[in-house]
Design a protein around this motif. Structure first.
Motif, short mmCIF file in Angstrom:
data_model
loop_
_atom_site.label_atom_id
_atom_site.label_comp_id
_atom_site.label_asym_id
_atom_site.label_seq_id
_atom_site.Cartn_x
_atom_site.Cartn_y
_atom_site.Cartn_z
N GLU A 1 0.84 -1.18 0.00
CA GLU A 1 0.00 0.00 0.00
C GLU A 1 0.89 1.24 0.00
N LYS A 2 0.48 2.22 -0.74
CA LYS A 2 1.28 3.43 -0.92
C LYS A 2 1.38 4.30 0.34
N TYR A 3 0.29 4.42 1.10
CA TYR A 3 0.25 5.36 2.22
C TYR A 3 0.50 4.72 3.59
N ALA A 4 0.55 3.41 3.67
CA ALA A 4 0.77 2.68 4.93
C ALA A 4 -0.22 3.11 6.02
N GLY A 5 -1.46 3.34 5.62
CA GLY A 5 -2.51 3.73 6.57
C GLY A 5 -2.59 5.22 6.85
N ALA A 6 -1.56 5.97 6.51
CA ALA A 6 -1.54 7.42 6.74
C ALA A 6 -2.07 8.11 5.49
N PHE A 7 -3.37 8.03 5.29
CA PHE A 7 -3.98 8.56 4.08
C PHE A 7 -3.93 10.08 4.04
N PRO A 8 -3.86 10.66 2.83
CA PRO A 8 -4.00 12.12 2.73
C PRO A 8 -5.40 12.53 3.17
N THR A 9 -5.57 13.79 3.50
CA THR A 9 -6.84 14.27 4.06
C THR A 9 -8.04 13.91 3.20
N TRP A 10 -7.94 14.07 1.89
CA TRP A 10 -9.08 13.83 1.02
C TRP A 10 -9.50 12.37 0.99
N LEU A 11 -8.61 11.46 1.37
CA LEU A 11 -8.90 10.03 1.31
C LEU A 11 -9.16 9.42 2.68
N ALA A 12 -8.77 10.10 3.74
CA ALA A 12 -8.89 9.57 5.10
C ALA A 12 -10.35 9.41 5.51
N PRO A 13 -10.68 8.29 6.16
CA PRO A 13 -12.06 8.09 6.63
C PRO A 13 -12.48 9.13 7.67
N VAL A 14 -11.55 9.55 8.53
CA VAL A 14 -11.77 10.64 9.48
C VAL A 14 -10.74 11.70 9.14
N GLY A 53 -3.03 15.00 26.21
CA GLY A 53 -1.88 14.31 25.62
C GLY A 53 -2.23 12.91 25.16
N TYR A 54 -3.04 12.22 25.96
CA TYR A 54 -3.48 10.87 25.61
C TYR A 54 -4.37 10.90 24.37
N LYS A 55 -5.29 11.87 24.31
CA LYS A 55 -6.18 11.98 23.16
C LYS A 55 -5.39 12.27 21.88
N ILE A 56 -4.40 13.16 21.98
CA ILE A 56 -3.58 13.51 20.82
C ILE A 56 -2.77 12.29 20.37
N ARG A 57 -2.15 11.61 21.31
CA ARG A 57 -1.35 10.43 20.98
C ARG A 57 -2.21 9.36 20.32
N GLU A 58 -3.42 9.16 20.83
CA GLU A 58 -4.30 8.16 20.26
C GLU A 58 -4.73 8.54 18.83
N ALA A 59 -5.02 9.82 18.61
CA ALA A 59 -5.38 10.28 17.26
C ALA A 59 -4.20 10.11 16.31
N GLN A 60 -2.98 10.36 16.80
CA GLN A 60 -1.77 10.14 15.98
C GLN A 60 -1.66 8.67 15.58
N MET A 61 -1.91 7.78 16.54
CA MET A 61 -1.81 6.34 16.25
C MET A 61 -2.89 5.89 15.28
N GLN A 62 -4.05 6.56 15.30
CA GLN A 62 -5.12 6.26 14.35
C GLN A 62 -4.87 6.91 13.00
N LYS A 63 -3.80 7.69 12.91
CA LYS A 63 -3.37 8.36 11.68
C LYS A 63 -4.41 9.33 11.14
N VAL A 64 -5.05 10.06 12.06
CA VAL A 64 -6.00 11.11 11.69
C VAL A 64 -5.18 12.31 11.19
N PRO A 65 -5.48 12.85 10.00
CA PRO A 65 -4.67 13.94 9.46
C PRO A 65 -4.61 15.20 10.33
#
Length: 113
Positions: A1-14, A53-65
């Protein structure tokens, strides 16, 4: 996969996750979510009673743009503090500016803001 789960904003589910710091910021965060959804953006609201900090870290792990942090200063100024998955803290901007830049990124299918 090209993005390894870190989709660009236009393609990201969230495309963005709204993260209020305290319970007192939840109403502003809910209003912001409504505005962003009306603009056609895919957003989620994290109102759990966790440290920011926990919320931010979790969003980073979910690869939210984008993470939109809401605190006292943002509520007072009707703004939002933006954190990018790639570039980190981008500072506080107005809601209208946020919507226009995210929509531009989505419509042009840009790879970063």
């Amino acid at each position: 996969e090209k993005y390894a789960g870190a989709f660009p904003t236009w393609l990201a589910p969230v495309q963005a996750k709204i993260l209020p710091i305290a319970d007192t910021h939840q109403q502003y965060a809910k209003d912001l979510m409504v505005k962003l959804k009306q603009a056609g953006l895919r957003v989620e609201l994290d109102i759990r009673n966790e440290k920011i900090g926990y919320k931010i870290r979790e969003a980073q792990m979910q690869k939210v743009p984008y993470m939109l942090v809401i605190g006292d200063k943002e509520v007072k100024n009707q703004a939002v503090a933006v954190r990018s998955r790639k570039e980190g803290d981008l500072g506080a901007i107005s809601v209208e500016e946020l919507i226009s830049s995210l929509l531009e990124e989505v419509h042009t299918k840009a790879l970063s803001l």
